[in-house]
Design a protein around this motif. Structure first.
Motif, PDB file in Angstrom:
ATOM      1  N   TYR A 162       0.662  -1.236   0.006  1.00  0.00           N
ATOM      2  CA  TYR A 162      -0.158  -0.039   0.072  1.00  0.00           C
ATOM      3  C   TYR A 162       0.744   1.125   0.013  1.00  0.00           C
ATOM      4  O   TYR A 162       0.521   2.211  -0.786  1.00  0.00           O
ATOM      5  CB  TYR A 162      -0.890  -0.056   1.272  1.00  0.00           C
ATOM      6  CG  TYR A 162      -1.896   1.252   1.193  1.00  0.00           C
ATOM      7  CD1 TYR A 162      -2.606   1.405   0.105  1.00  0.00           C
ATOM      8  CD2 TYR A 162      -2.006   2.015   2.065  1.00  0.00           C
ATOM      9  CE1 TYR A 162      -3.608   2.529   0.216  1.00  0.00           C
ATOM     10  CE2 TYR A 162      -2.847   2.894   2.376  1.00  0.00           C
ATOM     11  CZ  TYR A 162      -3.666   3.408   1.216  1.00  0.00           C
ATOM     12  OH  TYR A 162      -4.335   4.583   1.290  1.00  0.00           O
TER      13      TYR A 162
ATOM     14  N   ASN B  83       0.873   4.164  -3.061  1.00  0.00           N
ATOM     15  CA  ASN B  83       0.722   5.445  -2.800  1.00  0.00           C
ATOM     16  C   ASN B  83       2.028   6.362  -3.361  1.00  0.00           C
ATOM     17  O   ASN B  83       1.780   7.421  -3.786  1.00  0.00           O
ATOM     18  CB  ASN B  83       0.708   5.712  -1.078  1.00  0.00           C
ATOM     19  CG  ASN B  83      -0.583   5.507  -0.790  1.00  0.00           C
ATOM     20  OD1 ASN B  83      -1.803   6.078  -1.542  1.00  0.00           O
ATOM     21  ND2 ASN B  83      -0.855   4.959   0.361  1.00  0.00           N
TER      22      ASN B  83
ATOM     23  N   ALA C   3      -7.276   5.272  -3.232  1.00  0.00           N
ATOM     24  CA  ALA C   3      -7.297   3.645  -2.853  1.00  0.00           C
ATOM     25  C   ALA C   3      -8.354   3.043  -3.514  1.00  0.00           C
ATOM     26  O   ALA C   3      -8.328   1.714  -3.388  1.00  0.00           O
ATOM     27  CB  ALA C   3      -7.764   4.013  -1.179  1.00  0.00           C
TER      28      ALA C   3
ATOM     29  N   PHE D 261      -4.083   4.069   5.780  1.00  0.00           N
ATOM     30  CA  PHE D 261      -5.543   4.524   5.044  1.00  0.00           C
ATOM     31  C   PHE D 261      -6.280   5.424   5.990  1.00  0.00           C
ATOM     32  O   PHE D 261      -6.854   6.540   5.565  1.00  0.00           O
ATOM     33  CB  PHE D 261      -6.225   3.363   4.468  1.00  0.00           C
ATOM     34  CG  PHE D 261      -7.452   3.697   3.945  1.00  0.00           C
ATOM     35  CD1 PHE D 261      -7.362   4.290   2.727  1.00  0.00           C
ATOM     36  CD2 PHE D 261      -8.634   3.396   4.587  1.00  0.00           C
ATOM     37  CE1 PHE D 261      -8.537   4.515   1.952  1.00  0.00           C
ATOM     38  CE2 PHE D 261      -9.942   3.652   3.849  1.00  0.00           C
ATOM     39  CZ  PHE D 261      -9.901   4.315   2.611  1.00  0.00           C
TER      40      PHE D 261
END
Length: 480
Positions: A90, A94, A436, A459
Motif C-alpha cells: 500500500y 501511494n 485507494a 489509510f
C-alpha cells in the motif's frame, strides 16, 4: 569481443556526454521562474542559505538513487518500487500514485506558464488562470493526447529543439545580467524584507523557498537511469556530481544575479516568467521576447516528455499488477491509452481548479513539489533501511558512507515535508485518498487481502487528512 558485445559497446557514452544527459534532464521550466519566486520570500542571504540546503540535500538524494540503482538493479519499475520493497504494497502504491499526481500537477503548471508567457500578445489569457486560458489549455491537453495516441513514443527532434531553446536564452541571460550587475543594488537586497538579519528571519526566508527548489530539481532520480549508458562504471558518480553542480550553479547564478539589477520589491512584483522581465529591464523588449520564446519551446518539449512519463507511472505498475489491469491497456500503436486518459483527465480537473485560485502558477508549482516529497522520502528511507539491515552490504566496505548519505537524504526530505507545511500535506491527502479505489480494485483482481492492520491505520490517517483538507478549504483555513 563478439559482435553483440561490440554493438552494445557502441551504445556507451563518454563522461562529457553522460554529464550533458544529466544536465539536460534537470534543467526545465522552473529556472525561468526563479527570480520572482525567490524574491517574494527571501533576500540574497536567505537565497544563499536556501541553495546551500537544497544543493547539499538534493545531491544526497541523487546519490541515494544512484546507490539504489546499483544495489537493487532488479527494482527497475520506477521510484514506487523502492517504497514497495521497503514498506509494503500500500505504501508502494501511494508512492506511485503520488508521483503520478505530481507529474500531472507539473503538466498543469506548464500550461499555466505557456498562457502567462503569451499573455503579452493575448491579454485575455491573464496569468494563465482566466476562463480563456483554461479553455486554450484544455484544447492543448487533448491535442497532445491524440498526438501521443497516434504513436509518438519518442520525440527526438522536439526534445533537441527544446533543449537548445532553453539552454541558449538561460546562458545569454546570465552573461548579460552579470555584465549589468550593480553592487549597490545587490547590497540593498542582501538581508531581504525589512533588513532583519536575525537567524530566525533568514531561516524563515530560506524555508519559504524550499518548494520551488524541489520543483526545479524534479527528475533528479533520472540521473541514476543513465548509469546503463556509461562507458566506465565510475563515470556514473562523476557525471552525477558534475552535472548536478553545473545545474546548481546555473540556478544560483540566475537567482543571485537578478538581485544585482532590480530591487527585491521590483522582482517580487514582476509577472512570470520573471527571467523575461529581468532581462527586459537590462536590454529592452527584445530580451523579454527571447526568454518568452525559449520558455514556450522548452515547456512544450517538456510537456510531451512528462505526459508520457505520467502515463508510464500508471502503466508500469499495472503491468506488474500493482495497479488495475485496465491501466495496462495499449492501442494498436503501443500507446497506454487508458493511462493517458487518466493523466489527461487529472490535468483537466486541475486546470478547472485554477479558476478558483489566487496565484495559479505558484499554487500548481508548490502542489507539484509537495506531491513528490513523499515518494522521495520513501526512497531515501528505503536506502537507509538497507544500511541498517545490512541487506546487500555483505562486504561492509560501503556501509558507513552509504548510511551517512541515506540518513542525510532522509533528514533533508523530512525537512522538506515540514517546510511545505500542513496545508500542502492536507491538499496532498485529498488526492491520495480516492487513489485507494484503484488499489482496492488491483487487490481484488489478485484475490489478496485489501490491507494489513498497519496499512489500514495508514489509510485511515490519509482519509482523515483528506477530510481535514476539504473542511479547511471550505472554511477558508487553507487558501489556494
Amino acid at each position: 569481443m563478439t559482435s553483440t558485445e561490440a554493438a552494445v559497446d557502441k551504445q556507451k557514452v563518454s563522461l562529457p556526454t553522460l554529464t550533458a544527459m544529466v544536465i539536460g534532464s534537470m534543467i526545465g521550466s522552473g529556472v525561468f521562474l526563479l527570480p520572482r519566486r525567490f524574491s517574494v520570500e527571501a533576500g540574497v542571504a536567505g537565497a544563499l542559505i536556501a541553495w546551500t540546503i537544497a544543493g547539499a540535500g538534493m545531491l544526497m538524494l541523487a546519490f541515494v538513487f544512484q546507490r539504489l540503482a546499483t544495489r537493487k538493479p532488479d527494482l527497475d519499475a520506477g521510484i514506487y518500487a523502492y517504497a514497495k520493497a521497503g514498506f509494503g504494497d500500500y505504501v508502494g502504491f501511494n508512492s506511485a500514485f503520488g508521483f503520478w499526481a505530481s507529474a500531472c500537477a507539473g503538466n498543469t503548471s506548464y500550461w499555466v506558464l505557456i498562457m502567462a508567457t503569451t499573455s503579452t500578445l493575448f491579454p485575455g489569457l491573464g496569468a494563465g488562470d482566466t476562463v480563456l486560458a483554461v479553455i486554450c489549455s484544455s484544447v492543448g491537453v487533448w491535442l497532445f493526447f491524440f498526438l501521443i495516441l497516434r504513436g509518438v513514443k519518442e520525440a527526438a527532434i522536439i526534445n533537441q529543439i527544446a533543449t537548445f531553446a532553453k539552454i541558449v536564452p538561460i546562458l545569454m541571460f546570465i552573461v548579460i545580467v552579470v555584465i549589468a550587475f550593480k553592487a549597490d543594488v545587490f547590497t540593498d537586497n542582501f538581508w531581504g524584507g525589512d533588513g532583519n538579519y536575525s537567524w530566525s528571519s533568514l531561516f524563515e526566508q530560506a524555508k519559504g523557498t524550499m518548494l520551488i527548489t524541489v520543483f526545479v530539481f524534479l527528475g533528479i532520480e533520472g540521473a541514476s537511469v543513465y548509469s546503463r549508458f556509461a562507458r566506465k562504471r565510475e563515470d556514473v558518480g562523476r557525471a552525477t556530481v558534475i552535472g548536478f553542480l553545473s545545474v546548481l550553479a546555473v540556478f544560483m547564478l540566475v537567482t543571485l544575479s537578478s538581485y544585482g539589477v532590480m530591487s527585491q520589491a521590483e522582482l517580487a512584483g514582476v509577472a512570470q516568467p520573471s527571467m523575461a522581465s529581468v532581462l527586459e529591464s537590462v536590454v529592452g523588449e527584445w530580451g523579454s521576447i527571447l526568454i518568452r520564446v525559449g520558455v514556450i519551446l522548452s515547456v512544450l518539449g517538456a510537456y510531451l516528455a512528462w505526459t508520457l512519463m505520467a502515463a508510464e507511472i500508471l502503466y508500469i505498475p499495472a503491468k506488474s499488477e500493482d495497479m488495475p489491469k485496465f491501466l495496462a491497456k495499449q492501442n494498436a500503436k503501443g500507446a497506454p491509452v487508458v493511462a493517458l486518459v487518466m493523466a489527461g483527465g487529472l490535468v483537466q480537473l486541475l486546470l478547472i481548479l485554477l479558476l478558483f485560485t489566487s496565484e495559479a502558477l505558484d499554487f500548481m508549482l508548490d502542489l507539484t513539489a509537495a506531491l513528490a516529497l513523499i515518494p522521495y522520502l520513501l526512497a531515501a528511507g528505503y536506502a537507509l533501511k538497507l544500511t541498517i539491515t545490512r541487506e546487500t552490504y555483505g562486504d561492509r566496505r560501503s556501509l558507513v558512507p552509504d548510511m551517512i548519505v541515506s540518513a542525510l537524504a532522509t533528514l533533508y526530505t523530512l525537512f522538506l515535508v515540514y517546510a511545505a507545511g500542513w496545508d500542502h500535506l492536507l491538499l496532498s491527502c485529498i488526492l491520495y485518498a480516492p487513489g485507494a479505489l484503484l488499489y482496492a480494485k488491483a487487490r481484488r483482481e489478485r484475490n489478496l487481502v485489501l490491507f494489513t492492520p498497519a496499512e489500514a491505520v495508514l489509510f485511515g490517517i490519509i482519509v482523515l487528512g483528506a477530510i481535514a483538507g476539504v473542511v479547511s478549504l471550505a472554511t477558508g483555513a487553507i487558501q489556494i
